[in-house]
Design an enzyme around this catalytic site. Structure first.
Site, PDB file in Angstrom:
ATOM      1  N   GLY A  32      -3.140  -1.760  -0.741  1.00 15.39           N
ATOM      2  CA  GLY A  32      -2.849  -1.845  -2.184  1.00 15.39           C
ATOM      3  C   GLY A  32      -1.892  -0.787  -2.687  1.00 15.39           C
ATOM      4  N   LYS A  33      -1.405   0.091  -1.828  1.00 12.56           N
ATOM      5  CA  LYS A  33      -0.636   1.237  -2.315  1.00 12.56           C
ATOM      6  C   LYS A  33       0.871   0.958  -2.363  1.00 12.56           C
ATOM      7  CE  LYS A  33      -4.336   3.653  -2.909  1.00 12.56           C
ATOM      8  NZ  LYS A  33      -5.362   2.617  -2.743  1.00 12.56           N
TER       9      LYS A  33
END
Ligand SMILES: Cc1ncc(COP(=O)(O)O)c(C=O)c1O
Length: 377
Positions: free
Chosen positions: A185-186
């Protein structure tokens, strides 16, 4: 926006090439069997990009925080302060080292309140972990001033604001140690993975040894005869992650530029009608999340519907608030710390976080901004 959106043929090519360069070898050692050290190259690229002396690639952001605590000699019973709007990983790392998490509420920046920190820091405090949540830095000048006075080291949890800056320095390079996460998710991703950044020789040395079973990676010896002074664990990043990480890092500047365009569209339009998240003066976000506050339940519902209708949804607030607010973590922290987090729960209750995605056109963000604006017309 998350780095997975930017994955293209360059990451795939890097992975294919890897199998001609050493393949699945460990990050360190085995010189004769390999043409490249991908993880080491990724570390060097991070040192250069983020302006630190040392970067150490690790298995995850969670592991990175634990390693930093180990390198700072945090022991059983020590107190470590972190913040209420957070991800549980920070608490888990503190608990895993045997220390006690103490919670400080966030203010309107949605990061650690320096005022509350100054009241909670005591002789028992052995480290402070401000967390730069959802792309924006904490008020680092004040936090560092308070910690310096008490001689307490600062670990920046910069898992969520990679590429953001404070006072012209990259986040992660401001405190004594900085931690990145490269999970899916980064803003840049290696699937799983993390990085520990520091300018401190001793923190780097202990971290490096601890993350690799105590190996000193002494160049005089092969791995089997390597020297050791401490016992460690295995928190090594894989070469596959290192190869992908190098490509993702080369896209970070471009990703932030794309984010900024979309973020600005929302903020220019909506600041006229809504309270927006306060961004500290010296902070430049990575712009991967836009946050507004709205207390009226009916209006909130309408805003969320606009986002849903345009296939965006919300980012953690409100959809995953229970994963990101210590008020809900009675399984991990004391009742007192849960109670102390009530103030943050109240602040977060009115927040709506809009994900900035670069696969979505800027024109979609203009449309959304207009629709959300019109709700209050
Ligand atoms: C603020 C924060 N800290 C720590 C972590 C942990 O990172 P990782 O998933 O790489 O273990 C995350 C990941 O979501 C995070 O958002």
């Amino acid at each position: 926006m998350p780095g997975f959106e930017a994955i293209d043929s360059r990451e795939k090519k890097a992975l294919n090439n890897l199998f001609r360069e050493g393949g699945t070898l460990m990050a360190h050692g085995f010189q004769k069997l390999r043409k490249k050290y991908h993880v080491r190259e990724f570390e060097s690229a991070c040192e250069k990009y983020f302006g630190v002396k040392k970067a150490l690639a690790v298995t995850s952001g969670t592991a990175g925080i634990k390693i930093a605590l180990r390198a700072l000699n945090i022991k059983r019973g020590d107190e470590v302060i972190t913040q209420s709007f957070n991800f549980i990983a920070t608490i888990e790392a503190i608990l895993d080292i045997g220390a006690k998490p103490i919670i400080v509420n966030v203010n309107e920046t949605l990061n650690m309140s320096p005022d509350e920190l100054s009241k909670k820091i005591t002789k028992k405090t052995k480290a402070v972990i401000p967390v730069h949540m959802l792309g924006v830095s904490a008020e680092m000048d004040q936090i560092i001033r308070i910690c310096k006075k008490k001689k307490v080291p600062v670990i920046e949890d910069n898992c969520e604001a990679i590429g953001g800056k404070y006072n012209n320095k990259f986040l992660g390079a401001v405190g004594d140690v900085g931690i990145f996460s490269f999970d899916h998710g980064k803003i840049i991703t290696t699937g799983e993975g993390g990085m520990l950044l520091t300018n401190n020789k001793s923190i780097d040395k202990i971290s490096r040894e601890y993350h690799d079973h105590g190996h000193e990676n002494n160049s005089k010896y092969n791995r089997g005869n390597d020297t050791k002074k401490i016992y460690g664990f295995n928190y090594r990043m894989t070469e596959m992650q290192g190869a992908i990480g190098k490509v993702q890092l080369s896209k970070l500047k471009w990703i932030i530029r794309q984010n900024r365009v979309r973020f600005k569209i929302l903020s220019d339009k909506l600041n006229k009608k809504y309270n927006l998240r306060k961004i500290p003066k010296k902070s430049i976000p990575n712009f991967d999340t836009f946050i507004l506050f709205e207390k009226n339940f009916k209006i909130r519902r309408k805003i969320i519907n606009v986002l849903k209708k345009n296939s965006l949804g919300t980012k953690n607030l409100p959809d995953a608030i229970k994963w990101h607010c210590s008020y809900y973590w009675s399984h991990a922290i004391s009742k007192q710390e849960v109670r102390n987090s009530l103030k943050t729960k109240k602040i977060l209750k009115s927040a709506i976080a809009v994900p900035i995605l670069i696969k979505k056109r800027a024109s979609l963000y203009s449309k959304i901004a207009k629709e959300i604006f019109n709700i209050k017309s």
